[in-house]
Design a protein around this motif. Structure first.
Motif, PDB file in Angstrom:
ATOM      1  N   GLY A   1      63.786  23.543   3.575  1.00 41.27           N
ATOM      2  CA  GLY A   1      63.622  24.711   2.726  1.00 41.27           C
ATOM      3  C   GLY A   1      62.484  24.631   1.725  1.00 41.27           C
ATOM      4  O   GLY A   1      62.334  25.522   0.893  1.00 41.27           O
ATOM      5  N   THR A   2      61.690  23.570   1.786  1.00 32.74           N
ATOM      6  CA  THR A   2      60.573  23.413   0.848  1.00 32.74           C
ATOM      7  C   THR A   2      59.333  22.963   1.611  1.00 32.74           C
ATOM      8  O   THR A   2      59.382  22.695   2.800  1.00 32.74           O
ATOM      9  N   ASN A   3      58.254  22.844   0.916  1.00 32.21           N
ATOM     10  CA  ASN A   3      57.034  22.263   1.483  1.00 32.21           C
ATOM     11  C   ASN A   3      56.801  20.858   0.937  1.00 32.21           C
ATOM     12  O   ASN A   3      55.721  20.319   1.056  1.00 32.21           O
ATOM     13  N   ALA A   4      57.828  20.270   0.326  1.00 32.19           N
ATOM     14  CA  ALA A   4      57.705  18.952  -0.291  1.00 32.19           C
ATOM     15  C   ALA A   4      57.984  17.845   0.721  1.00 32.19           C
ATOM     16  O   ALA A   4      58.906  17.949   1.538  1.00 32.19           O
TER      17      ALA A   4
ATOM     18  N   VAL B   1      52.967   3.257   7.827  1.00 31.08           N
ATOM     19  CA  VAL B   1      53.364   4.662   7.816  1.00 31.08           C
ATOM     20  C   VAL B   1      52.977   5.300   9.149  1.00 31.08           C
ATOM     21  O   VAL B   1      51.839   5.175   9.590  1.00 31.08           O
ATOM     22  N   GLU B   2      53.936   5.958   9.795  1.00 30.41           N
ATOM     23  CA  GLU B   2      53.704   6.610  11.077  1.00 30.41           C
ATOM     24  C   GLU B   2      53.765   8.127  10.981  1.00 30.41           C
ATOM     25  O   GLU B   2      53.074   8.819  11.708  1.00 30.41           O
ATOM     26  N   ASP B   3      54.639   8.655  10.129  1.00 28.15           N
ATOM     27  CA  ASP B   3      54.836  10.102  10.040  1.00 28.15           C
ATOM     28  C   ASP B   3      55.503  10.414   8.702  1.00 28.15           C
ATOM     29  O   ASP B   3      55.734   9.519   7.889  1.00 28.15           O
ATOM     30  N   PHE B   4      55.812  11.685   8.481  1.00 30.19           N
ATOM     31  CA  PHE B   4      56.495  12.070   7.246  1.00 30.19           C
ATOM     32  C   PHE B   4      57.518  13.154   7.533  1.00 30.19           C
ATOM     33  O   PHE B   4      57.483  13.803   8.575  1.00 30.19           O
TER      34      PHE B   4
END
Length: 72
Positions: free
Chosen positions: A38-41, A30-33
């Motif tokens: 329009g959300t914080n999800a 995993v490097e980033d997300f």
């Protein structure tokens, strides 16, 4: 506030291996997300696959978060 492992910080997820035990394969780290617009999800993780490059891993593909790996 007690942390029973249900809450993870970004620093604990960054660099974590993404694995498929049924295939016996490690897909990358995993490097980033990415956030869903329009959300914080969190919508997906950016996985470094080495030579093949980077791929997005949708959160819907995740089976579980283990101590040292994300299982898909």
């Amino acid at each position: 506030m007690a942390n029973d492992g249900a809450i993870r910080t970004w620093s604990s997820l960054s660099g974590m291996a993404v694995v498929s035990p049924t295939r016996g394969y490690t897909f990358g780290t995993v490097e980033d997300f990415y956030f869903k617009a329009g959300t914080n999800a969190i919508d997906s993780f950016l996985v470094n696959r080495g030579i093949p490059g980077f791929k997005a891993l949708p959160v819907s593909a995740i089976v579980s978060f283990e101590k040292d790996a994300i299982v898909i």
